[in-house]
Design a protein around this motif. Structure first.
Motif, PDB file in Angstrom:
ATOM      1  N   GLY A 146     -59.092 -24.024 -61.322  1.00 58.15           N
ATOM      2  CA  GLY A 146     -58.147 -22.853 -61.194  1.00 58.15           C
ATOM      3  C   GLY A 146     -57.713 -22.837 -59.903  1.00 58.15           C
ATOM      4  O   GLY A 146     -58.426 -22.558 -58.916  1.00 58.15           O
ATOM      5  N   ARG A 147     -56.322 -22.479 -59.780  1.00 56.67           N
ATOM      6  CA  ARG A 147     -55.685 -22.247 -58.552  1.00 56.67           C
ATOM      7  C   ARG A 147     -56.344 -20.964 -57.688  1.00 56.67           C
ATOM      8  O   ARG A 147     -56.659 -20.117 -58.560  1.00 56.67           O
ATOM      9  CB  ARG A 147     -54.110 -21.929 -59.078  1.00 56.67           C
ATOM     10  CG  ARG A 147     -53.237 -21.587 -57.795  1.00 56.67           C
ATOM     11  CD  ARG A 147     -51.879 -21.666 -57.928  1.00 56.67           C
ATOM     12  NE  ARG A 147     -51.182 -20.782 -57.175  1.00 56.67           N
ATOM     13  CZ  ARG A 147     -49.948 -20.721 -57.400  1.00 56.67           C
ATOM     14  NH1 ARG A 147     -49.125 -21.146 -58.506  1.00 56.67           N
ATOM     15  NH2 ARG A 147     -49.070 -19.732 -56.719  1.00 56.67           N
ATOM     16  N   LEU A 148     -56.358 -21.056 -56.510  1.00 59.12           N
ATOM     17  CA  LEU A 148     -56.878 -20.194 -55.742  1.00 59.12           C
ATOM     18  C   LEU A 148     -55.687 -18.823 -55.655  1.00 59.12           C
ATOM     19  O   LEU A 148     -54.454 -19.316 -55.560  1.00 59.12           O
ATOM     20  CB  LEU A 148     -57.201 -20.654 -54.427  1.00 59.12           C
ATOM     21  CG  LEU A 148     -58.209 -21.560 -54.268  1.00 59.12           C
ATOM     22  CD1 LEU A 148     -58.478 -22.143 -52.714  1.00 59.12           C
ATOM     23  CD2 LEU A 148     -59.681 -20.959 -54.503  1.00 59.12           C
ATOM     24  N   PRO A 149     -56.257 -17.652 -55.807  1.00 59.23           N
ATOM     25  CA  PRO A 149     -55.026 -16.864 -55.941  1.00 59.23           C
ATOM     26  C   PRO A 149     -54.192 -16.430 -55.016  1.00 59.23           C
ATOM     27  O   PRO A 149     -53.165 -15.684 -55.233  1.00 59.23           O
ATOM     28  CB  PRO A 149     -56.128 -15.385 -56.301  1.00 59.23           C
ATOM     29  CG  PRO A 149     -57.443 -15.405 -55.762  1.00 59.23           C
ATOM     30  CD  PRO A 149     -57.520 -17.267 -55.878  1.00 59.23           C
ATOM     31  N   GLY A 150     -54.711 -16.691 -53.799  1.00 59.46           N
ATOM     32  CA  GLY A 150     -53.913 -16.211 -52.459  1.00 59.46           C
ATOM     33  C   GLY A 150     -52.766 -17.176 -51.937  1.00 59.46           C
ATOM     34  O   GLY A 150     -51.940 -16.898 -51.248  1.00 59.46           O
ATOM     35  N   ILE A 151     -52.676 -18.361 -52.652  1.00 57.76           N
ATOM     36  CA  ILE A 151     -51.757 -19.325 -52.094  1.00 57.76           C
ATOM     37  C   ILE A 151     -50.555 -19.166 -52.513  1.00 57.76           C
ATOM     38  O   ILE A 151     -50.263 -18.537 -53.620  1.00 57.76           O
ATOM     39  CB  ILE A 151     -52.442 -20.828 -52.348  1.00 57.76           C
ATOM     40  CG1 ILE A 151     -52.404 -21.368 -53.769  1.00 57.76           C
ATOM     41  CG2 ILE A 151     -53.529 -21.146 -51.714  1.00 57.76           C
ATOM     42  CD1 ILE A 151     -52.403 -22.534 -54.255  1.00 57.76           C
TER      43      ILE A 151
END
Length: 382
Positions: A260-265
Motif C-alpha cells: 500500500g502506498r505511503l500516505p505522504g508522497i
C-alpha cells in the motif's frame, strides 16, 4: 599522487573516459588513506535509530579503523563514543549489540562510565580526588539523526551535515521536500539482510550509480522498470524517477501489488523509483510503498559488509502484511550486483587494468565520484 581519470581518444566529447587505476581497488595503503580521509572524516551512517530500543541499548560499529559504541542515555538521547576505556585502552564492549542496565563498565579494571560517557567509578577512585570524571570520560563522537538513522562523524571539525548528507538528496531529487514526503524516520523495519561482499567498496558504489549492466544481469528489475534496460540509471538525471511498467502493480518480484502506498508522497512520485547515493557509503531507494536503505561497512580493500533495510509503514509490519515479494525483488538485485562486483575485484589486480578501464557515456557521471575520491585522498598530500 596523480589520480584524476583521463579521457580516452580525441575530440570535443569523447565516448570513453578513464576509470581509476586498478591499484585504487587492491592497494591496502590506498584503503588506509580512505579510512583516514574519508570514513573517519565524513559523516557515516551507522545505526537505525529504532535498533536502540531504550537507555542502555547499544551497538558497536566499525567506522574506518575505529570501533564506535552507539547508545542512548537515560533521557533516551543518542550518544556515541570511541569503544575504548580511557584507563589502559581495553575494548569496552566486545559484542556487536546488547544492553546495559545503567552504566558502561570495562571488564579489565572495572572503570565505569555513565551513559553520557562520564567516568563515575573505578577501584580506589575516591583516593584520587584530582581525577576529573569528565576529563577522563569516554571520547565522544558527534551524532546526527536523519531518515531514522544515526550518522556519526569522528572528525574534530565535521563537515556540514546539511551540505554533505542532506544535500545529496537535494542534488539528486531537486529539493528537500521530495525525500521528506516518504517520512522514512517514521517507517518500521520490515526486513534486514546482511551481505558480506568480497569486493572493494568503490566497485559497489560504481555499480549502484549506473545501469549499463541492468539489461544483462537484472531481468526482474528491468521487467518492473523498463527504461533501465536502455542503460540509463535513475541517478543520471536530476529529479528523474524511473517509471513502473504499465502492467506492474507494485515494486515486487512478480509485479504484484505491494503493501500500500505511503500516505505522504506526491502524485508525481507514485509509480516511480528514485535512487540516491549519499557518499561515501549509503544508498537510498524510494518507491511508493517502501524505502530501501543500504549501509556499507568497508572492512578491507577487498571486503565490504552491506546491510540492507526494507522499511514500510508501521501498520503494514505490525499487521503482518506479506512483504516477501517486495523484499525478494531487491534481494535478487543485491545478489546479482554483489556477484558482479566480486567477479570484477580480481581483475583490478591484472596488468590489463593497471591504467584502469573506461566509462561509456551513460556512465560518465561515475567520473565525478572518482574525482571526489581522489580529491579527498590528495587533500593535504605534499
Amino acid at each position: 599522487m596523480t589520480t584524476t581519470p583521463a579521457s580516452v581518444g580525441s575530440g570535443r566529447a569523447p565516448s570513453l573516459i578513464r576509470t581509476l587505476p586498478g591499484r585504487f581497488y587492491t592497494d591496502p595503503e590506498v584503503f588506509r588513506q580512505e579510512q583516514e580521509k574519508i570514513f573517519e572524516s565524513l559523516w557515516f551512517c551507522a545505526v537505525r535509530g529504532s535498533d536502540l530500543t531504550g537507555p542502555g541499548a547499544f551497538r558497536t560499529v566499525r567506522v574506518g579503523r575505529e570501533s564506535v559504541l552507539v547508545t542512548r542515555n537515560r533521557a533516551g538521547e543518542p550518544r556515541a563514543f570511541l569503544n575504548i576505556c580511557r584507563h589502559r585502552g581495553a575494548r569496552l564492549c566486545t559484542e556487536e549489540s546488547g544492553e546495559v542496565r545503567r552504566n558502561l563498565q570495562c571488564a579489565y579494571h572495572a572503570w565505569t562510565y555513565d551513559l553520557d560517557g562520564r567516568l563515575i567509578a573505578a577501584p580506589n577512585l575516591v583516593r584520587m580526588p584530582d581525577v576529573d570524571g569528565t576529563a577522563y570520560g569516554l571520547t565522544a563522537v558527534r551524532v546526527r539523526e536523519w531518515l531514522g538513522y544515526l550518522w556519526l562523524c569522528l572528525a574534530d571539525e565535521p563537515p556540514s551535515f546539511e551540505e554533505t548528507v542532506m544535500g545529496a538528496a537535494v542534488e539528486r531529487l531537486g529539493d528537500a521536500a521530495s525525500i521528506a514526503r516518504y517520512r522514512t524516520e517514521e517507517l518500521a523495519l520490515g526486513r534486514r539482510v546482511r551481505y558480506d561482499v568480497r569486493a572493494n567498496w568503490k566497485l559497489i558504489v560504481e555499480n549502484f550509480m549506473e545501469c549499463y549492466h541492468c539489461a544483462t544481469i537484472h531481468p526482474e528489475l528491468t521487467e518492473i522498470l523498463p527504461e533501465f534496460a536502455e542503460g540509463y540509471a535513475a541517478q543520471y538525471y536530476v529529479g528523474h524517477g524511473a517509471a513502473f511498467a504499465p502492467g506492474a502493480r507494485g515494486f515486487t518480484v512478480d509485479g504484484s501489488a505491494g503493501p500500500g502506498r505511503l500516505p505522504g508522497i506526491a502524485e508525481e512520485q507514485d509509480r516511480r523509483y528514485y535512487a540516491i547515493t549519499v557518499k561515501p557509503t549509503v544508498f537510498v531507494n524510494l518507491v511508493p510503498d517502501h524505502v530501501i536503505v543500504h549501509r556499507m561497512f568497508p572492512l578491507a580493500h577487498d571486503r565490504t559488509v552491506v546491510e540492507c533495510d526494507w522499511l514500510y509503514a508501521p501498520e503494514a509490519v505490525a499487521g503482518g502484511a506479506d512483504l516477501s515479494r517486495s523484499v525478494e525483488l531487491f534481494h535478487r538485485v543485491n545478489t546479482q550486483d554483489f556477484e558482479a562486483c566480486e567477479r570484477t575485484q580480481p581483475g583490478m589486480a591484472s596488468r590489463a587494468y593497471r591504467e584502469g578501464g573506461v566509462l561509456v557515456p551513460s556512465e560518465h557521471h561515475i567520473g565525478a565520484f572518482h574525482r571526489w575520491v581522489t580529491g579527498l585522498l590528495d587533500a593535504g598530500a605534499g
